[in-house]
Design a protein around this motif. Structure first.
Motif, PDB file in Angstrom:
ATOM      1  N   ARG A  32       0.833  -1.210   0.000  1.00 35.73           N
ATOM      2  CA  ARG A  32       0.000   0.000   0.000  1.00 35.73           C
ATOM      3  C   ARG A  32       0.863   1.253   0.000  1.00 35.73           C
ATOM      4  N   ALA A  33       1.898   1.259   0.833  1.00 36.51           N
ATOM      5  CA  ALA A  33       2.784   2.419   0.927  1.00 36.51           C
ATOM      6  C   ALA A  33       3.584   2.596  -0.364  1.00 36.51           C
ATOM      7  N   VAL A  34       4.124   1.519  -0.897  1.00 36.50           N
ATOM      8  CA  VAL A  34       4.916   1.600  -2.131  1.00 36.50           C
ATOM      9  C   VAL A  34       4.031   2.050  -3.292  1.00 36.50           C
ATOM     10  N   PHE A  95      -7.173  -6.125  -2.301  1.00 37.02           N
ATOM     11  CA  PHE A  95      -6.968  -5.485  -1.005  1.00 37.02           C
ATOM     12  C   PHE A  95      -7.179  -3.982  -1.053  1.00 37.02           C
ATOM     13  N   ILE A  96      -7.323  -3.444  -2.249  1.00 36.75           N
ATOM     14  CA  ILE A  96      -7.657  -2.035  -2.426  1.00 36.75           C
ATOM     15  C   ILE A  96      -8.692  -1.930  -3.534  1.00 36.75           C
ATOM     16  N   ILE A  97      -9.330  -0.791  -3.617  1.00 36.31           N
ATOM     17  CA  ILE A  97     -10.282  -0.546  -4.696  1.00 36.31           C
ATOM     18  C   ILE A  97      -9.522   0.150  -5.820  1.00 36.31           C
ATOM     19  N   PRO A  98      -9.436  -0.498  -6.992  1.00 36.47           N
ATOM     20  CA  PRO A  98      -8.690   0.124  -8.089  1.00 36.47           C
ATOM     21  C   PRO A  98      -9.408   1.357  -8.625  1.00 36.47           C
ATOM     22  N   SER A  99      -8.649   2.223  -9.273  1.00 36.74           N
ATOM     23  CA  SER A  99      -9.215   3.482  -9.761  1.00 36.74           C
ATOM     24  C   SER A  99      -9.985   3.324 -11.066  1.00 36.74           C
ATOM     25  N   ALA A 134      10.802   1.148  -8.740  1.00 36.32           N
ATOM     26  CA  ALA A 134       9.842   0.862  -9.812  1.00 36.32           C
ATOM     27  C   ALA A 134       9.428  -0.609  -9.812  1.00 36.32           C
ATOM     28  N   MET A 135      10.403  -1.507  -9.602  1.00 35.52           N
ATOM     29  CA  MET A 135      10.066  -2.941  -9.532  1.00 35.52           C
ATOM     30  C   MET A 135       9.148  -3.224  -8.351  1.00 35.52           C
ATOM     31  N   ASN A 136       9.400  -2.581  -7.236  1.00 38.12           N
ATOM     32  CA  ASN A 136       8.543  -2.770  -6.067  1.00 38.12           C
ATOM     33  C   ASN A 136       7.146  -2.215  -6.279  1.00 38.12           C
ATOM     34  N   VAL A 137       7.018  -1.157  -7.055  1.00 38.28           N
ATOM     35  CA  VAL A 137       5.683  -0.652  -7.402  1.00 38.28           C
ATOM     36  C   VAL A 137       4.929  -1.742  -8.160  1.00 38.28           C
ATOM     37  N   GLY A 138       5.578  -2.328  -9.163  1.00 38.15           N
ATOM     38  CA  GLY A 138       4.936  -3.397  -9.928  1.00 38.15           C
ATOM     39  C   GLY A 138       4.544  -4.581  -9.052  1.00 38.15           C
ATOM     40  N   LEU A 139       5.452  -5.010  -8.186  1.00 34.43           N
ATOM     41  CA  LEU A 139       5.140  -6.115  -7.275  1.00 34.43           C
ATOM     42  C   LEU A 139       4.009  -5.754  -6.318  1.00 34.43           C
ATOM     43  N   SER A 140       3.998  -4.507  -5.866  1.00 35.85           N
ATOM     44  CA  SER A 140       2.939  -4.090  -4.937  1.00 35.85           C
ATOM     45  C   SER A 140       1.569  -4.191  -5.591  1.00 35.85           C
ATOM     46  N   ARG A 141       1.492  -3.888  -6.880  1.00 41.88           N
ATOM     47  CA  ARG A 141       0.206  -3.947  -7.579  1.00 41.88           C
ATOM     48  C   ARG A 141      -0.298  -5.387  -7.673  1.00 41.88           C
TER      49      ARG A 141
END
Length: 171
Positions: A32-34, A95-99, A134-141
């Motif tokens: 969520r934070a990333v 786990f989140i509501i996508p936009s 950037a890789m962590n953003v992708g993994l977070s999604r």
């Protein structure tokens, strides 16, 4: 059509593997934070900081490049209309509501790789940190349950290609 079915089957299998990880709850919390760091308003703040510190060419590249990236992103998103994991898989909730409604490609990942590419061209010492982010953003999604793995891979390629194109044209 068989290749798309094979890709989707691989995606579902990989996604399911990610969701079955022992520390998924912790990864989701960190995710969520990333993921938040790749929201649009923070990019605008970065552009303002870069502008006021004299990096005008970089800001121009980022503005025009993001415009190109968003146009291509929307064309792909509306063209493929790939359902998000919560809509494609039985008994799964993200786990989140996508936009938005569709998952392909990942806009957060695309934006993150775009920024990582552009900024690392001007500040090569930050290269490793930017691409790790950037890789962590992708993994977070993926761990937030809003994207399949290929959504993030194509997002990374889209963002990188738009950055390379704009830098090639304007730098």
């Amino acid at each position: 059509m068989n290749i798309l079915q094979n890709i989707h089957a691989f995606d579902v299998q990989t996604f399911s593997w990610c969701m079955a990880r022992k520390h998924r709850a912790k990864l989701t919390s960190m995710g969520r934070a990333v993921s938040f760091t790749a929201d649009g308003p923070l990019y605008a703040a970065l552009a303002m900081i870069l502008w006021f510190t004299g990096y005008h060419t970089l800001v121009l590249i980022m503005v025009l490049g993001f415009t190109l990236e968003r146009i291509l992103y929307l064309i792909l998103k509306r063209g493929f209309k790939r359902n998000r994991p919560a809509d494609a898989l039985d008994n799964f909730n993200s786990f989140i509501i996508p936009s938005d409604q569709f998952s392909f490609p990942s806009g957060h990942t695309s934006g993150a790789f775009f920024v990582a590419y552009c900024v690392s061209e001007w500040f090569p010492g930050l290269n490793m940190m930017l691409y790790l982010w950037a890789m962590n953003v992708g993994l977070s999604r993926i761990f937030l349950g809003v994207h399949f793995p290929t959504d993030t891979v194509i997002g990374a390629l889209l963002g990188s290609a738009c950055a390379a194109t704009m830098i090639g044209v304007l730098a």
